[in-house]
Write a protein that holds these residues in place. Structure first.
Motif, PDB file in Angstrom:
ATOM      1  N   SER A 124     -11.817  38.455 -41.295  1.00 33.03           N
ATOM      2  CA  SER A 124     -13.098  38.389 -40.698  1.00 33.03           C
ATOM      3  C   SER A 124     -13.655  37.087 -40.484  1.00 33.03           C
ATOM      4  O   SER A 124     -12.930  36.217 -40.895  1.00 33.03           O
ATOM      5  CB  SER A 124     -13.994  39.144 -41.838  1.00 33.03           C
ATOM      6  OG  SER A 124     -13.834  38.309 -42.997  1.00 33.03           O
ATOM      7  N   VAL A 125     -14.602  37.047 -39.677  1.00 33.28           N
ATOM      8  CA  VAL A 125     -15.345  35.785 -39.485  1.00 33.28           C
ATOM      9  C   VAL A 125     -16.736  35.882 -39.749  1.00 33.28           C
ATOM     10  O   VAL A 125     -17.395  36.743 -39.710  1.00 33.28           O
ATOM     11  CB  VAL A 125     -15.329  35.454 -38.126  1.00 33.28           C
ATOM     12  CG1 VAL A 125     -16.095  34.181 -37.430  1.00 33.28           C
ATOM     13  CG2 VAL A 125     -13.800  35.136 -37.462  1.00 33.28           C
TER      14      VAL A 125
ATOM     15  N   ALA B   2     -12.455  40.185 -37.034  1.00 29.30           N
ATOM     16  CA  ALA B   2     -11.663  39.534 -35.667  1.00 29.30           C
ATOM     17  C   ALA B   2     -10.452  39.839 -35.471  1.00 29.30           C
ATOM     18  O   ALA B   2      -9.877  39.769 -34.480  1.00 29.30           O
ATOM     19  CB  ALA B   2     -12.079  37.933 -35.821  1.00 29.30           C
ATOM     20  N   HIS B   3      -9.451  39.909 -36.766  1.00 33.49           N
ATOM     21  CA  HIS B   3      -8.201  40.265 -36.587  1.00 33.49           C
ATOM     22  C   HIS B   3      -7.852  40.950 -37.742  1.00 33.49           C
ATOM     23  O   HIS B   3      -8.563  41.163 -38.791  1.00 33.49           O
ATOM     24  CB  HIS B   3      -7.380  38.805 -36.603  1.00 33.49           C
ATOM     25  CG  HIS B   3      -7.486  38.149 -35.524  1.00 33.49           C
ATOM     26  ND1 HIS B   3      -6.731  38.055 -34.213  1.00 33.49           N
ATOM     27  CD2 HIS B   3      -8.434  36.813 -35.282  1.00 33.49           C
ATOM     28  CE1 HIS B   3      -7.529  37.091 -33.529  1.00 33.49           C
ATOM     29  NE2 HIS B   3      -8.227  36.306 -34.018  1.00 33.49           N
TER      30      HIS B   3
ATOM     31  N   THR C 182     -11.092  32.498 -31.748  1.00 36.14           N
ATOM     32  CA  THR C 182     -10.415  32.737 -32.986  1.00 36.14           C
ATOM     33  C   THR C 182      -8.901  32.870 -32.607  1.00 36.14           C
ATOM     34  O   THR C 182      -8.525  33.248 -31.490  1.00 36.14           O
ATOM     35  CB  THR C 182     -10.836  33.997 -33.947  1.00 36.14           C
ATOM     36  OG1 THR C 182     -10.643  35.284 -33.091  1.00 36.14           O
ATOM     37  CG2 THR C 182     -12.359  33.781 -34.109  1.00 36.14           C
TER      38      THR C 182
ATOM     39  N   SER D  56      -7.057  29.915 -37.035  1.00 39.00           N
ATOM     40  CA  SER D  56      -7.898  28.967 -36.579  1.00 39.00           C
ATOM     41  C   SER D  56      -9.078  29.587 -35.745  1.00 39.00           C
ATOM     42  O   SER D  56      -9.131  30.725 -35.381  1.00 39.00           O
ATOM     43  CB  SER D  56      -7.033  28.221 -35.590  1.00 39.00           C
ATOM     44  OG  SER D  56      -6.590  29.002 -34.632  1.00 39.00           O
ATOM     45  N   LEU D  57     -10.133  28.733 -35.736  1.00 38.48           N
ATOM     46  CA  LEU D  57     -11.352  29.260 -34.934  1.00 38.48           C
ATOM     47  C   LEU D  57     -12.096  27.953 -34.275  1.00 38.48           C
ATOM     48  O   LEU D  57     -11.734  26.910 -35.130  1.00 38.48           O
ATOM     49  CB  LEU D  57     -12.152  30.036 -35.654  1.00 38.48           C
ATOM     50  CG  LEU D  57     -13.052  29.730 -36.894  1.00 38.48           C
ATOM     51  CD1 LEU D  57     -14.308  28.937 -36.486  1.00 38.48           C
ATOM     52  CD2 LEU D  57     -13.214  30.893 -37.909  1.00 38.48           C
TER      53      LEU D  57
ATOM     54  N   TRP E 170      -9.576  30.249 -44.635  1.00 43.66           N
ATOM     55  CA  TRP E 170      -8.619  29.794 -44.097  1.00 43.66           C
ATOM     56  C   TRP E 170      -8.939  28.532 -42.815  1.00 43.66           C
ATOM     57  O   TRP E 170      -8.134  27.669 -42.749  1.00 43.66           O
ATOM     58  CB  TRP E 170      -7.816  30.706 -43.101  1.00 43.66           C
ATOM     59  CG  TRP E 170      -6.840  31.394 -43.986  1.00 43.66           C
ATOM     60  CD1 TRP E 170      -7.277  32.193 -45.215  1.00 43.66           C
ATOM     61  CD2 TRP E 170      -5.559  31.161 -44.056  1.00 43.66           C
ATOM     62  NE1 TRP E 170      -6.038  32.649 -45.781  1.00 43.66           N
ATOM     63  CE2 TRP E 170      -4.852  32.161 -44.968  1.00 43.66           C
ATOM     64  CE3 TRP E 170      -4.867  30.870 -43.068  1.00 43.66           C
ATOM     65  CZ2 TRP E 170      -3.608  32.523 -45.105  1.00 43.66           C
ATOM     66  CZ3 TRP E 170      -3.168  30.881 -43.115  1.00 43.66           C
ATOM     67  CH2 TRP E 170      -2.850  31.927 -44.390  1.00 43.66           C
ATOM     68  N   CYS E 171     -10.149  28.713 -42.331  1.00 44.75           N
ATOM     69  CA  CYS E 171     -10.685  27.711 -41.600  1.00 44.75           C
ATOM     70  C   CYS E 171     -12.170  27.655 -41.361  1.00 44.75           C
ATOM     71  O   CYS E 171     -12.790  28.708 -41.715  1.00 44.75           O
ATOM     72  CB  CYS E 171     -10.097  27.841 -40.080  1.00 44.75           C
ATOM     73  SG  CYS E 171     -10.142  29.504 -39.365  1.00 44.75           S
TER      74      CYS E 171
ATOM     75  N   VAL F 276      -7.480  34.947 -39.933  1.00 47.14           N
ATOM     76  CA  VAL F 276      -7.882  34.168 -39.098  1.00 47.14           C
ATOM     77  C   VAL F 276      -7.477  32.859 -39.457  1.00 47.14           C
ATOM     78  O   VAL F 276      -7.790  32.142 -40.368  1.00 47.14           O
ATOM     79  CB  VAL F 276      -9.527  34.068 -39.045  1.00 47.14           C
ATOM     80  CG1 VAL F 276      -9.868  33.250 -37.808  1.00 47.14           C
ATOM     81  CG2 VAL F 276     -10.023  35.477 -38.634  1.00 47.14           C
TER      82      VAL F 276
ATOM     83  N   GLY G 131     -13.429  31.283 -41.166  1.00 49.82           N
ATOM     84  CA  GLY G 131     -12.369  32.552 -40.916  1.00 49.82           C
ATOM     85  C   GLY G 131     -11.855  32.552 -42.012  1.00 49.82           C
ATOM     86  O   GLY G 131     -11.595  31.771 -42.890  1.00 49.82           O
TER      87      GLY G 131
ATOM     88  N   HIS H 142     -21.493  38.697 -39.422  1.00 53.02           N
ATOM     89  CA  HIS H 142     -19.974  39.059 -40.055  1.00 53.02           C
ATOM     90  C   HIS H 142     -19.217  39.854 -39.578  1.00 53.02           C
ATOM     91  O   HIS H 142     -19.867  41.088 -38.889  1.00 53.02           O
ATOM     92  CB  HIS H 142     -20.321  39.309 -41.460  1.00 53.02           C
ATOM     93  CG  HIS H 142     -19.083  39.256 -42.441  1.00 53.02           C
ATOM     94  ND1 HIS H 142     -18.481  40.358 -43.082  1.00 53.02           N
ATOM     95  CD2 HIS H 142     -17.894  38.324 -42.426  1.00 53.02           C
ATOM     96  CE1 HIS H 142     -17.316  40.288 -43.580  1.00 53.02           C
ATOM     97  NE2 HIS H 142     -17.047  39.201 -43.075  1.00 53.02           N
TER      98      HIS H 142
END
Length: 145
Positions: free
Chosen positions: A87-88, A116-117, A136, A123-124, A67-68, A121, A82, A113
Motif C-alpha cells: 500500500s501507499v 499499489a502492489h 511506484t 520505490s516510489l 520501505w520508501c 512497494v 510505501g 491510502h
C-alpha cells in the motif's frame, strides 16, 4: 521548509523537516534546527535531542514496515510513503482538515491510502512531469497513480 531571517530572536530557526521511517509502520516528522542555532551554544555542544513534531499514521490496522518515502518537490507539504504490504499512503502535512489531524496526540492521517502492489512497494517518486501523480515500483513493474 526553510525559515527566513525575520524569525524572533528567542525562537529557533529551522533548516527543514526530516521524515524518519520506522519498522513499525509509522513516519515521524522532525524539525531540523538551522546551523546558526549551533553557533550560540555554550561550550560548542552540537548534539541535540529532538522529539518528533508529528506522527504520520494510518487509521486501520498496521501495514507493516515503511520501505520508501518521497517528498513532492513541487508541493513540499505532500509526502508519499510505501509500505511492505503493497500500500501507499499520501499525507499533506499542512492540512487543516479536522478529521485528518489529531493535535492532542500529534498525529496526522493520510489524505489518500491505496493498494499499489501485491507485495512491498520498494520505490516510489512523485512524477517529475506532473506532480499530481506518483510512480511506484517493485521488481520490473512500475505503476503511475
Amino acid at each position: 521548509a526553510y525559515q527566513e531571517e525575520d524569525v524572533e530572536e528567542k525562537s529557533w530557526r529551522r533548516l527543514g523537516v526530516l521524515a524518519v521511517a520506522s519498522s513499525a509502520g509509522e513516519v515521524f516528522l522532525i524539525s531540523v534546527p538551522h546551523p546558526s542555532v549551533f553557533d550560540s551554544c555554550a561550550g560548542g555542544n552540537r548534539i541535540f535531542r529532538v522529539a518528533p513534531s508529528l506522527s504520520l499514521s494510518l487509521e486501520s490496522s498496521p501495514h507493516g514496515q515503511v520501505w520508501c518515502l518521497a517528498w513532492n518537490r513541487r508541493n513540499c507539504s505532500q509526502l508519499a510513503v510505501g509500505f511492505s504490504d503493497g500500500s501507499v499512503g499520501v499525507w499533506d502535512v499542512e492540512t487543516k482538515v479536522g478529521w485528518l489531524r489529531d493535535d492532542s496526540l500529534g498525529r496526522l492521517y493520510p489524505v489518500q491510502h491505496f493498494l499499489a502492489h501485491v507485495t512491498a512497494v520498494r520505490s516510489l517518486e512523485w512524477c517529475p512531469l506532473d506532480s499530481n501523480f506518483i510512480v511506484t515500483g517493485i521488481g520490473e513493474t512500475c505503476r503511475r497513480w
